[in-house]
Design a protein around this motif. Sequence first.
Motif, short mmCIF file in Angstrom:
data_model
loop_
_atom_site.label_atom_id
_atom_site.label_comp_id
_atom_site.label_asym_id
_atom_site.label_seq_id
_atom_site.Cartn_x
_atom_site.Cartn_y
_atom_site.Cartn_z
N LYS A 44 7.41 30.01 -61.20
CA LYS A 44 7.73 31.21 -60.39
C LYS A 44 9.23 31.42 -60.21
CE LYS A 44 3.86 32.47 -57.50
NZ LYS A 44 3.19 32.34 -56.22
N VAL A 45 9.96 30.35 -59.94
CA VAL A 45 11.41 30.48 -59.75
C VAL A 45 12.06 30.97 -61.04
CG1 VAL A 45 13.56 29.26 -59.27
CG2 VAL A 45 11.53 28.77 -57.89
N ASN A 48 11.18 34.63 -61.76
CA ASN A 48 11.92 35.55 -60.88
C ASN A 48 13.41 35.60 -61.21
OD1 ASN A 48 10.08 36.83 -58.86
ND2 ASN A 48 9.50 34.73 -58.48
N PHE A 192 11.09 27.16 -53.10
CA PHE A 192 11.29 28.47 -52.47
C PHE A 192 9.97 29.22 -52.33
CE2 PHE A 192 15.50 27.27 -53.71
CZ PHE A 192 16.27 27.69 -52.64
N LYS A 193 8.97 28.47 -51.85
CA LYS A 193 7.66 29.11 -51.60
C LYS A 193 7.84 30.21 -50.56
CE LYS A 193 4.63 25.27 -52.79
NZ LYS A 193 5.14 23.94 -52.45
N GLU A 194 6.94 31.19 -50.62
CA GLU A 194 7.02 32.32 -49.69
C GLU A 194 7.09 31.80 -48.25
OE1 GLU A 194 7.82 34.93 -50.84
OE2 GLU A 194 7.04 34.98 -52.87
N TYR A 196 10.33 32.63 -48.83
CA TYR A 196 11.76 32.41 -49.12
C TYR A 196 12.20 32.87 -50.51
CZ TYR A 196 11.31 29.60 -44.94
OH TYR A 196 11.06 29.19 -43.66
N MET A 197 11.25 33.13 -51.41
CA MET A 197 11.62 33.47 -52.79
C MET A 197 12.48 34.73 -52.86
SD MET A 197 11.27 32.58 -56.02
CE MET A 197 9.76 31.64 -56.26
N ASP A 198 12.07 35.80 -52.21
CA ASP A 198 12.80 37.07 -52.31
C ASP A 198 14.23 36.93 -51.80
OD1 ASP A 198 10.60 38.25 -53.39
OD2 ASP A 198 10.01 39.35 -51.59
#
Length: 217
Positions: A44-45, A48, A192-194, A196-198
Motif C-alpha cells: 500500500k505504501v 500510494n 502508516f495504516k489508516e 495516517y496514509m493520506d
Amino acid sequence: MPEVIFPGPEGRLEGRYHPQADKDAPIAIVLHPHPQFGGTMNNKVVYNLHYAFYNMGFTVLRFNFRGVGRSQGEYDQGVGELSDAASALDYLQSMNNNSKHCWVAGFSFGAWIGMQLLMRRPEITGFISVSPPANMYDFSFLAPCPASGLIINGSSDRVAPPADTTSLVGKLHEQQGITITHEEVEGADHFFKEPYMDGMIDTVSTYVKRRLTETTR
C-alpha cells in the motif's frame, strides 16, 4: 498502467511503468519492503507513493525485487536487490533521456536500498525514505549523503523505533551542502495504516513539489 518486464542481473524483473505525455518529465522509482516479509511492489505504501509521484507529473516505475512475483532470481540479503534497483533505474533512464530530475523513493527495506542507490548514482537529485529500518541495517555508508531528501516515520513505529530514525537523521544533518528534512507522524505505525496514509502522502507531495520549484538542494 502498463506492466513491464525488463532485464535484471538475475533474469527478468517485473514492474509497473507509468509514463507522462511530457518527454521531459522528471522520473522516479519506488522500492518495496522486505521480500521475505511479504513485501511486493503492490504494498500500500509503495502503491500510494507511486501515484503521488505520477500525480505530480513524474514518469514512475515500481518493480518487484528478484524472487518476488514474476521477477526471476532469489533473495540476496540486499546485495542483489541493490543491483536490481540499479537495473530498474537504467531501464527508466533509457526510456526518458531528457529528464532533469531523478528521484528514488523507498519504504522500509526499500528505503535502505534506495539510499544505497543514492550513493552510487550521482544523477539522483532527491529521495524519499519512508520508515527506514535504522535499527536493522547499517546506514553509515551515507558519508557524505550526496543529495537532499525527506525521511518520514511514525511515532508509534514498533518495527523501526523512532529513536533510531532520529539518530540517523542527526548524523546526516552534520553534512554540508545538503538538507535532510525529517517528519515524524504522530501516532502512525511502520505501515502508516489508516488514518495516517493520506497525511503521509500529503507530506511527501508537499516536500517534492517544493523541491521541484527550488534551485537549491
